[in-house]
Design a protein around this motif. Structure first.
Motif: not given
Length: 388
Positions: A368-388
Motif C-alpha cells: 500500500s506504500f512505496t518502497e521509500d516509506f518502508y526505508i524511512y521507518i527501517e533506517e530511523a530504527y537503525k539510527m536509534i539502535e546505533d545510538a543506544s
C-alpha cells in the motif's frame, strides 16, 4: 523562399494554438491553460512542492505565542545511515525528521530548504481536514460522523447520495462518481486542481455506488468534506484551521492554503497546505498522543482512536483520513502526500518520522506504500539502535 516558408509555418502554428485554445473554452476545458502555465512553462511535468506560489492562497494565521519544539538531549548526534542518505538524495528529500518522546532527535534539510521553508503538503491535507471534522463535531457544528451529506447540500439528498454521510467522506467510502487520475489533463482530478470554481465542480457530481460499503481513495471525498466544514462552521477552512489547531498548537509560522481562485475563495481541501516540516510534525504528535498536544486536549481521544484504525475488515490500509501500516509488526498510521510527503506515527515507540521532498519511490507488488516509506521507518530504527 526559406523566409516565406518560415512565415507560413509560424502563421499555421499560431492558428493551431488559437484553435486549440478556442476548443478548450468551447468544451469547458480552459482550466488546462492554467495547468500549462503553472506546470510546463515552469519546466515541470506535474505538480511540485513549490507550486503554491502560482496560486491564490488563504493565510493560516499563527497565534501570538509559538510553542517551541523540545530538542532531544541526543539531538543530531547520530548520522543518517548510508541507505537513508542514498534514498534521500535519489528522491530529492528536502526535509527529514525523527521525533522521539516528543523531542526532535534528528533533522536534516537539503537544497537550501530549512526549518521554516514552506512546501506543498499535497494529500497530507486530507488528514488535517479529518482532524477539522473531529473538531467541528466537538464544537457542535456537525452532529456526528453519521450526519448525512444532504443536510448541508440538497444536491445530495436523493437516491444513493442521500445515504452518504460525512464519515463516508472521511473514510473514502462515499460511492462518489470520481476517477482518481493524476496524469490525464482531462480528468476530474486535474479539473479540481486548476478549475477556478471547485464548488460548482463538486456539486455537479453524483453518487453511483452504495455509500459506506467499500473503500475507494477519491480526492473528491475530502473536497466535499471541506465544503461541509466550511458550511457548518460559517468560516473559511483556513480560518477554522487557524483557530482550532494552528494557534492552540503554537505553530511557529503562518501557512498558506491553495484556493481554486481569489473570486471563489474555496480551499483545495484534498491537498495543498504550504507549511514546514516542524509544523506538519505537530499533527503527527497530536494523532500519536490521542488528541493531546502540549498538555491541552485538542481532539477527543475517541475520535483519534477511530481515525487511526481501519473502518473495514477487508484488508484496507486506511482509517479516517489516515493511512495505516503494520510494517515491522508495529501499529503505524501516517499522513501521506503524492510526492512522498509523510508524517509517520508509531505510538508504541513514541516516534514520529517526517519526510518532505520532490519524488517518491515505486510501489512494491501488493504493498500500500512505496518502497521509500518502508526505508524511512527501517533506517530511523537503525539510527536509534546505533545510538543506544
Amino acid at each position: 523562399m526559406i523566409k516565406r516558408i518560415l512565415k507560413t509555418f509560424v502563421k499555421g502554428l499560431l492558428a493551431l494554438v488559437l484553435l486549440c485554445t478556442a476548443l478548450l473554452y468551447i468544451f469547458d476545458y480552459d482550466y488546462i491553460l492554467k495547468g500549462i502555465r503553472v506546470v510546463y512553462i515552469t519546466g515541470h511535468t506535474t505538480a511540485y512542492i513549490d507550486d503554491y506560489s502560482y496560486f491564490d492562497n488563504h493565510t493560516i494565521e499563527k497565534g501570538d505565542t509559538a510553542i517551541p519544539w523540545a530538542l532531544h538531549h541526543d539531538y543530531n548526534k547520530t548520522k543518517a545511515t548510508d541507505r537513508l542518505s542514498a534514498t534521500n538524495e535519489q528522491l530529492g528529500t528536502v526535509a527529514f525528521m525523527i521525533i522521539k518522546n516528543d523531542s526532535i532527535w534528528y533533522e536534516k534539510y537539503a537544497e537550501g530548504y530549512h526549518k521554516d521553508s514552506k512546501t506543498n503538503s499535497f494529500s497530507m491535507a486530507k488528514s488535517i481536514v479529518t482532524a477539522m471534522l473531529g473538531k467541528a463535531i466537538m464544537d457542535g457544528y456537525i452532529k456526528n460522523l453519521d450526519q448525512p451529506l444532504g443536510d448541508f447540500f440538497p444536491e445530495f439528498s436523493q437516491g444513493l447520495a442521500a445515504k452518504t454521510t460525512v464519515g463516508d467522506l472521511s473514510s473514502m467510502s462515499s460511492g462518489l462518481d470520481w476517477i482518481e487520475h493524476y496524469t490525464n489533463p482531462f480528468s476530474i482530478t486535474a479539473r479540481a486542481y486548476y478549475d477556478p470554481n471547485i464548488r460548482d465542480v463538486m456539486l455537479g457530481l453524483s453518487v453511483v455506488d452504495e455509500p459506506g460499503q467499500e473503500y475507494e481513495y477519491l480526492s473528491g471525498n475530502t473536497q466535499l468534506l471541506g465544503m461541509v466544514i466550511e458550511k457548518a462552521t460559517g468560516k473559511t477552512l483556513s480560518a477554522y484551521l487557524s483557530e482550532s489547531f494552528w494557534k492552540p498548537m503554537g505553530m511557529k509560522n503562518e501557512a498558506l492554503w491553495q484556493l481554486d481562485s481569489e473570486d471563489s475563495g474555496m480551499e483545495k481541501a484534498y491537498c495543498c497546505i504550504a507549511s514546514n516540516a516542524r509544523d506538519f510534525a505537530r499533527f503527527g504528535t497530536l494523532f500519536k498522543n490521542k488528541g493531546m498536544f502540549a498538555g491541552k486536549r485538542i481532539l477527543s481521544e475517541e475520535f483519534v482512536e477511530m481515525a487511526t484504525r481501519p473502518k473495514f475488515d477487508n484488508g484496507s490500509m486506511y482509517g479516517y483520513g489516515l493511512w495505516l501500516s503494520n510494517h515491522m509488526n508495529k501499529r503505524i498510521f501516517a499522513m501521506r502526500g503524492i510526492l512522498g510527503q509523510y508524517v509517520i506515527c508509531i505510538p508504541e515507540d513514541n516516534l514520529v518520522i517526517v519526510r518532505l521532498g520532490h519524488n517518491r519511490g515505486q510501489f512494491p507488488l501488493g504493498k500500500s506504500f512505496t518502497e521509500d516509506f518502508y526505508i524511512y521507518i527501517e533506517e530511523a530504527y537503525k539510527m536509534i539502535e546505533d545510538a543506544s
